[in-house]
Motif scaffolding. Sequence first.
Motif, PDB file in Angstrom:
ATOM      1  N   GLU A 100       0.830  -1.215   0.000  1.00  0.00           N
ATOM      2  CA  GLU A 100       0.000   0.000   0.000  1.00  0.00           C
ATOM      3  C   GLU A 100       0.861   1.260   0.000  1.00  0.00           C
ATOM      4  O   GLU A 100       0.566   2.220  -0.705  1.00  0.00           O
ATOM      5  CB  GLU A 100      -0.962   0.002   1.203  1.00  0.00           C
ATOM      6  CG  GLU A 100      -2.152  -0.903   1.007  1.00  0.00           C
ATOM      7  CD  GLU A 100      -2.916  -0.602  -0.283  1.00  0.00           C
ATOM      8  OE1 GLU A 100      -3.256   0.577  -0.541  1.00  0.00           O
ATOM      9  OE2 GLU A 100      -3.152  -1.546  -1.062  1.00  0.00           O
ATOM     10  N   ARG A 101       1.926   1.263   0.792  1.00  0.00           N
ATOM     11  CA  ARG A 101       2.840   2.416   0.812  1.00  0.00           C
ATOM     12  C   ARG A 101       3.487   2.620  -0.556  1.00  0.00           C
ATOM     13  O   ARG A 101       3.633   3.753  -1.026  1.00  0.00           O
ATOM     14  CB  ARG A 101       3.915   2.237   1.884  1.00  0.00           C
ATOM     15  CG  ARG A 101       3.435   2.613   3.281  1.00  0.00           C
ATOM     16  CD  ARG A 101       4.591   2.729   4.266  1.00  0.00           C
ATOM     17  NE  ARG A 101       5.174   1.438   4.609  1.00  0.00           N
ATOM     18  CZ  ARG A 101       4.639   0.580   5.467  1.00  0.00           C
ATOM     19  NH1 ARG A 101       3.514   0.871   6.090  1.00  0.00           N
ATOM     20  NH2 ARG A 101       5.231  -0.572   5.724  1.00  0.00           N
ATOM     21  N   LEU A 102       3.853   1.523  -1.201  1.00  0.00           N
ATOM     22  CA  LEU A 102       4.441   1.634  -2.535  1.00  0.00           C
ATOM     23  C   LEU A 102       3.430   2.159  -3.553  1.00  0.00           C
ATOM     24  O   LEU A 102       3.767   2.983  -4.397  1.00  0.00           O
ATOM     25  CB  LEU A 102       4.982   0.275  -2.991  1.00  0.00           C
ATOM     26  CG  LEU A 102       6.249  -0.197  -2.299  1.00  0.00           C
ATOM     27  CD1 LEU A 102       6.552  -1.642  -2.680  1.00  0.00           C
ATOM     28  CD2 LEU A 102       7.428   0.704  -2.629  1.00  0.00           C
ATOM     29  N   ARG A 103       2.202   1.682  -3.463  1.00  0.00           N
ATOM     30  CA  ARG A 103       1.152   2.187  -4.365  1.00  0.00           C
ATOM     31  C   ARG A 103       0.963   3.695  -4.165  1.00  0.00           C
ATOM     32  O   ARG A 103       0.797   4.439  -5.131  1.00  0.00           O
ATOM     33  CB  ARG A 103      -0.168   1.459  -4.118  1.00  0.00           C
ATOM     34  CG  ARG A 103      -0.238   0.097  -4.746  1.00  0.00           C
ATOM     35  CD  ARG A 103      -1.667  -0.468  -4.684  1.00  0.00           C
ATOM     36  NE  ARG A 103      -1.681  -1.825  -5.109  1.00  0.00           N
ATOM     37  CZ  ARG A 103      -1.722  -2.869  -4.279  1.00  0.00           C
ATOM     38  NH1 ARG A 103      -1.795  -2.695  -2.978  1.00  0.00           N
ATOM     39  NH2 ARG A 103      -1.717  -4.096  -4.756  1.00  0.00           N
ATOM     40  N   GLU A 104       0.976   4.132  -2.912  1.00  0.00           N
ATOM     41  CA  GLU A 104       0.842   5.561  -2.622  1.00  0.00           C
ATOM     42  C   GLU A 104       2.012   6.344  -3.214  1.00  0.00           C
ATOM     43  O   GLU A 104       1.831   7.442  -3.741  1.00  0.00           O
ATOM     44  CB  GLU A 104       0.754   5.790  -1.115  1.00  0.00           C
ATOM     45  CG  GLU A 104      -0.562   5.329  -0.509  1.00  0.00           C
ATOM     46  CD  GLU A 104      -0.561   5.351   1.019  1.00  0.00           C
ATOM     47  OE1 GLU A 104       0.382   5.920   1.625  1.00  0.00           O
ATOM     48  OE2 GLU A 104      -1.508   4.785   1.594  1.00  0.00           O
ATOM     49  N   ARG A 105       3.214   5.776  -3.123  1.00  0.00           N
ATOM     50  CA  ARG A 105       4.403   6.434  -3.683  1.00  0.00           C
ATOM     51  C   ARG A 105       4.267   6.570  -5.194  1.00  0.00           C
ATOM     52  O   ARG A 105       4.527   7.637  -5.761  1.00  0.00           O
ATOM     53  CB  ARG A 105       5.647   5.618  -3.328  1.00  0.00           C
ATOM     54  CG  ARG A 105       6.887   6.448  -3.179  1.00  0.00           C
ATOM     55  CD  ARG A 105       7.905   5.760  -2.316  1.00  0.00           C
ATOM     56  NE  ARG A 105       8.820   4.980  -3.121  1.00  0.00           N
ATOM     57  CZ  ARG A 105       9.529   3.971  -2.654  1.00  0.00           C
ATOM     58  NH1 ARG A 105       9.438   3.608  -1.402  1.00  0.00           N
ATOM     59  NH2 ARG A 105      10.364   3.325  -3.438  1.00  0.00           N
ATOM     60  N   VAL A 106       3.843   5.486  -5.859  1.00  0.00           N
ATOM     61  CA  VAL A 106       3.660   5.537  -7.311  1.00  0.00           C
ATOM     62  C   VAL A 106       2.562   6.533  -7.660  1.00  0.00           C
ATOM     63  O   VAL A 106       2.680   7.304  -8.618  1.00  0.00           O
ATOM     64  CB  VAL A 106       3.367   4.134  -7.884  1.00  0.00           C
ATOM     65  CG1 VAL A 106       2.967   4.200  -9.349  1.00  0.00           C
ATOM     66  CG2 VAL A 106       4.570   3.217  -7.685  1.00  0.00           C
ATOM     67  N   ASP A 107       1.502   6.561  -6.871  1.00  0.00           N
ATOM     68  CA  ASP A 107       0.412   7.499  -7.129  1.00  0.00           C
ATOM     69  C   ASP A 107       0.878   8.944  -6.964  1.00  0.00           C
ATOM     70  O   ASP A 107       0.428   9.831  -7.693  1.00  0.00           O
ATOM     71  CB  ASP A 107      -0.779   7.207  -6.205  1.00  0.00           C
ATOM     72  CG  ASP A 107      -2.031   7.919  -6.679  1.00  0.00           C
ATOM     73  OD1 ASP A 107      -2.321   7.873  -7.894  1.00  0.00           O
ATOM     74  OD2 ASP A 107      -2.709   8.539  -5.827  1.00  0.00           O
ATOM     75  N   THR A 108       1.787   9.193  -6.045  1.00  0.00           N
ATOM     76  CA  THR A 108       2.354  10.533  -5.879  1.00  0.00           C
ATOM     77  C   THR A 108       3.069  10.949  -7.159  1.00  0.00           C
ATOM     78  O   THR A 108       2.929  12.086  -7.624  1.00  0.00           O
ATOM     79  CB  THR A 108       3.318  10.575  -4.677  1.00  0.00           C
ATOM     80  OG1 THR A 108       2.566  10.296  -3.492  1.00  0.00           O
ATOM     81  CG2 THR A 108       3.998  11.917  -4.547  1.00  0.00           C
ATOM     82  N   TYR A 109       3.825  10.025  -7.743  1.00  0.00           N
ATOM     83  CA  TYR A 109       4.504  10.330  -9.008  1.00  0.00           C
ATOM     84  C   TYR A 109       3.497  10.561 -10.131  1.00  0.00           C
ATOM     85  O   TYR A 109       3.703  11.417 -10.991  1.00  0.00           O
ATOM     86  CB  TYR A 109       5.496   9.227  -9.382  1.00  0.00           C
ATOM     87  CG  TYR A 109       6.772   9.321  -8.578  1.00  0.00           C
ATOM     88  CD1 TYR A 109       7.687  10.346  -8.794  1.00  0.00           C
ATOM     89  CD2 TYR A 109       7.061   8.394  -7.577  1.00  0.00           C
ATOM     90  CE1 TYR A 109       8.850  10.449  -8.046  1.00  0.00           C
ATOM     91  CE2 TYR A 109       8.231   8.494  -6.831  1.00  0.00           C
ATOM     92  CZ  TYR A 109       9.117   9.521  -7.072  1.00  0.00           C
ATOM     93  OH  TYR A 109      10.266   9.628  -6.336  1.00  0.00           O
TER      94      TYR A 109
END
Length: 142
Positions: A100-109
């Motif tokens: 989930e944290r990684l998905r949020e990071r990708v979504d930030t990009y």
Amino acid sequence: MAQGAVVREATARGHMQIGQVAERTGLSLRTIRHYDELGLVTPSARSKGGFRLYTEADVERLMVIRRMKPLDFSLQEMRDLLEATDALAAPDALPHADRERLRERVDTYRKLAEARCAKLRTQLRAAEDFAHTLRRHLHEAD
């Protein structure tokens, strides 16, 4: 082994040499080598003669970098995004919370990319308006 034989051998295994990758991605050989030196894109293999060999996945990785570049993402941001997408591609390797944290990071990009695209569209409209103004001035001068 002759150069042509190396290319045929690599192609038969689904690999491409750096020249083929450069042609497909529109990146220079120097740029691809630079990204290799930085660890952003590592060739999947090397031929017996030491030639860098790339796969379709490597080409896609280079295209991600190529698409990030005009949006002014830094090399560190490129590295961070690639690391996040690499980790997400290995679904069983991470606990749910980490995913989930990684998905949020990708979504930030993604959000940054969309904002930067919007800014570029605004700049393009201003540039087109300017060019139109100059054309109008030229026609008025006739």
